[in-house]
Design a protein around this motif. Structure first.
Motif, short mmCIF file in Angstrom:
data_model
loop_
_atom_site.label_atom_id
_atom_site.label_comp_id
_atom_site.label_asym_id
_atom_site.label_seq_id
_atom_site.Cartn_x
_atom_site.Cartn_y
_atom_site.Cartn_z
N VAL A 57 0.87 -1.19 0.03
CA VAL A 57 0.04 -0.10 -0.04
C VAL A 57 0.83 1.50 -0.01
CG1 VAL A 57 -1.75 1.25 1.06
CG2 VAL A 57 -1.95 -1.18 1.30
N GLU A 70 -6.79 1.87 5.50
CA GLU A 70 -8.06 1.90 4.84
C GLU A 70 -7.90 0.87 3.84
OE1 GLU A 70 -8.75 5.80 3.65
OE2 GLU A 70 -8.85 6.67 5.83
N LYS A 71 -6.71 0.74 2.91
CA LYS A 71 -6.82 -0.03 1.84
C LYS A 71 -6.15 -1.48 1.90
CE LYS A 71 -5.76 3.37 -1.77
NZ LYS A 71 -4.75 3.83 -2.67
N VAL A 74 -8.67 -4.48 1.97
CA VAL A 74 -8.91 -4.64 0.40
C VAL A 74 -7.80 -5.37 -0.30
CG1 VAL A 74 -9.67 -3.71 -1.80
CG2 VAL A 74 -10.41 -2.51 0.15
N TYR A 75 -6.62 -5.14 0.16
CA TYR A 75 -5.54 -5.68 -0.43
C TYR A 75 -5.27 -7.23 0.01
CZ TYR A 75 -3.43 -1.86 -2.84
OH TYR A 75 -3.21 -0.38 -3.62
#
Length: 637
Positions: A57, A70-71, A74-75
């Motif tokens: 990220v 936050e990411k 998702v990753y």
């Protein structure tokens, strides 16, 4: 003129054994296209090797690395499907997400932190920049590779039966041969070595060592042809490539050579003139010291940035672990047992629903838990009866290990519970939760099952505050915000990213829980965090967002006493950390304010936790554990 030494090997002769590879790192931009690179890594690894699939990220300068949280989920989700690509289980596949300012930095840091032996860099076959040959990320990593590195252009390796290996005598020849040899063994392929004689000898390359290398090639078990060509090798490589399925070559290296010398432009020429699968190899920067090239020195990361990075990488959400079937698979694959301990004192109002909810979903419907046990602290209501009627074992902590006496307090109950619980992983949740959901249990379990390096996981959540007849969406956790977190920030700043250090929902591996002391009362959570951090490091700790937790709110006088006990834990650990006395002359009793109608008075109460030693120092515990383990081994056999 080409000199072809065909079939130069006697099958009875052997070559030098290649260095052992045990851990391969593969950074991925597009996990959907990861299959050939994972299969390549598996082909290069011996039995019990490990593959790390990485996504980084990127967080731009000027923003806290913590925003990477936050990411990160998702990753992590994008990497999950990769676990089914290598079903044989011959090698272990682990997916990881890291946070960094730039992808090359994140890849290099991960390689060093994980002590990787090989870095595989997937390459699409072209660069979008005229200034770069591979790509910005790959070119930067090749300047100072953190470990042995290969750049790979391929869609499929399964049909590669003839491998072409051009060599000239640069520092990467041995490594290129090792890669070719491992692939030949895995793919049942043969290797052609194309020896390129340079027009002149560059200082530092050691022709004697290279001649020895060439002599060994004649007896290498996978080399079937050794071809020698003089001068510029580009045309010869392209010609030979037509009858081969895969090309393996060293990257450019010219500290004292002309720029157009082998293999800078040669690699580019080969890549442009043939679409055959291509592997470009380069060894670590440290191995180039003989050629006058020094590796980059790592700059220490500021403490605040370390905490931000930890927060982004080690903060999870309960929704990431909603697939309970997958958690059960992970548990069974790892061969671990899991115990849930429920500390209780007069929780008749809520404990029944807590047990029913968790037992039905995580023990009866799915075998995620192996046991649920209530550790009671001499409740005077129906807590014990309710638990027993629901088929759950109940132990009164005052009666456990009676020769060691007892203290009152939650920490004492948790310490004693280590003696009666049997699991390899221990989960504790409070029994006053009014909005109980199985996620309070599997949420803190998930990271331990997914990430083998994690040892201890804390839950956190939104805590509504009820004042009188009104409920506020925020405001709970007052001792955490007004006492614990400020003290952590002041004296143990590495732990300042813990959202709710006093939360009662957490899980840990037995081997670490049994090796640290337990405070017997309100200070147990604080002491565990500090001691686990001191002994195992920040990377062993994670936290999970469990959503919202509704429970009874305690009065301000009760919270004041809790804060007083917790502050003493900080003082005691600071004494040990700094070898100074802080508590010797500190008053361990607290003046409590008492309302007397329209006036006030003072009352004195001694407040302070006892401290239990690590459970693995208790003889009865060691004997009990050996009996449990012996029983388990007997069942297996």
């Amino acid at each position: 003129m080409l000199v072809d030494h065909e079939e130069c090997l006697s099958s009875e002769q052997t070559a030098r054994e290649p260095d052992v590879l045990t851990k391969v790192l593969i950074p991925l931009v597009d996990p959907i296209r990861a299959t050939p690179y994972l299969e390549l890594a598996a082909a290069l690894l011996p039995w019990e090797g490990k593959i790390l699939a990485l996504k980084v990220v990127e967080v731009p300068e000027g923003e806290s690395l913590s925003v990477g949280a936050e990411k990160a989920p998702v990753y992590r989700a994008s990497l999950e499907p990769l676990e089914s690509i290598l079903p044989s289980g011959r090698v272990e596949l682990r997916t990881i997400v890291r946070v960094s300012r730039e992808i090359p930095t994140g890849v290099a840091e991960t390689s060093r932190e994980e002590d990787c032996d090989l870095l595989i860099l997937p390459w699409k076959g072209y660069s979008s920049s005229e200034e770069r040959f591979f790509s910005g990320t790959i070119d930067r990593l090749l300047e100072r590779p953190p470990c042995n590195t290969i750049v790979v252009r391929a869609e499929d390796f399964s049909g590669c039966k003839r491998i072409l290996l051009p060599v000239r005598g640069g520092p990467y020849a041995e490594f290129a041969l090792e890669v070719a040899s491992r692939l030949a063994l895995s793919l049942d392929a043969e290797v052609t070595v194309l020896h390129c004689e340079p027009r002149f000898r560059a200082p530092g390359f050691g022709s004697r060592a290279y001649r020895s290398f060439l002599d060994r090639l004649r007896f290498h078990p996978h080399v079937r042809r050794l071809i020698t060509i003089p001068g510029d090798p580009r045309a010869a490589i392209i010609e030979e490539a037509e009858t081969h399925d895969l090309i393996i070559t060293g990257a450019g290296f010219s500290p004292s050579e002309p720029h157009d010398y082998f293999l800078g432009p040669v690699v580019e020429h080969v890549a442009l003139k043939t679409d055959k699968p291509l592997i470009v190899v380069k060894t670590t920067a440290s191995s180039l010291s003989d050629f006058g090239v020094a590796p980059d020195e790592e700059k220490p990361r500021p403490l605040s940035e370390k905490v931000d990075k930890w927060f982004a990488e080690n903060t999870f959400h309960v929704k990431e672990f909603d697939d309970l079937g997958k958690l059960v698979e992970l548990k069974e694959k790892q061969g671990v047992t899991i115990s849930l301990g429920l500390p209780a004192l007069n929780e008749a109002e809520t404990i029944g629903e807590v047990i029913r909810t968790v037992k039905t979903r995580l023990l009866d419907d799915l075998p995620l838990l192996d046991e649920i046990v209530v550790i009671d602290s001499e409740s005077t209501d129906d807590t014990v009866t309710i638990a027993q009627d629901l088929g759950v074992a109940v132990y009164v902590h005052q009666k456990v290990l009676p020769s060691h006496g007892f203290f009152r307090g939650k920490g004492e109950a948790l310490w004693k519970s280590l003696f009666v619980l049997r699991g390899d992983i221990i989960v504790w949740i409070d029994t006053d939760i009014k909005n109980i959901h199985p996620g309070f249990v599997y949420g803190v379990l998930g990271p331990l099952l997914r990430e083998k390096d994690l040892q201890y996981v804390k839950g956190f959540y939104r805590r509504p505050l009820r004042v009188g007849g009104e409920t506020f969406t925020e405001g709970g956790g007052r001792v955490s915000e007004l006492t614990a977190r400020p003290f952590f920030n002041l004296f143990f700043p590495e732990l300042s990213g813990i959202v709710q250090p006093l939360a009662g929902e957490y899980a840990g591996r037995r081997k670490i829980l049994e090796s640290v002391p337990f405070f017997t009362g309100y200070g147990v959570e604080t002491g565990l965090l500090i001691d686990i951090f001191n002994k195992f490091g920040l990377g062993a700790i994670a936290q999970v967002d469990l959503g919202e937790r509704i429970h009874r709110n305690q009065s301000l006088p009760a919270l004041s006493q809790m804060s007083f006990a917790i502050m003493q834990v900080f003082m005691q650990r600071l004494e040990e950390k700094n070898a100074i006395k802080l508590l010797e002359d500190v008053n361990r009793s607290m003046k409590l304010i008492k309302h007397r109608g329209e006036t006030y008075s003072l009352d004195v109460k001694a407040i302070g936790d006892g401290e239990r030693p690590p459970m693995n120092t208790i003889l009865e515990y060691r004997t009990n554990r050996e009996q449990i383990l012996s029983s388990s081994r007997a069942v297996i056999h």
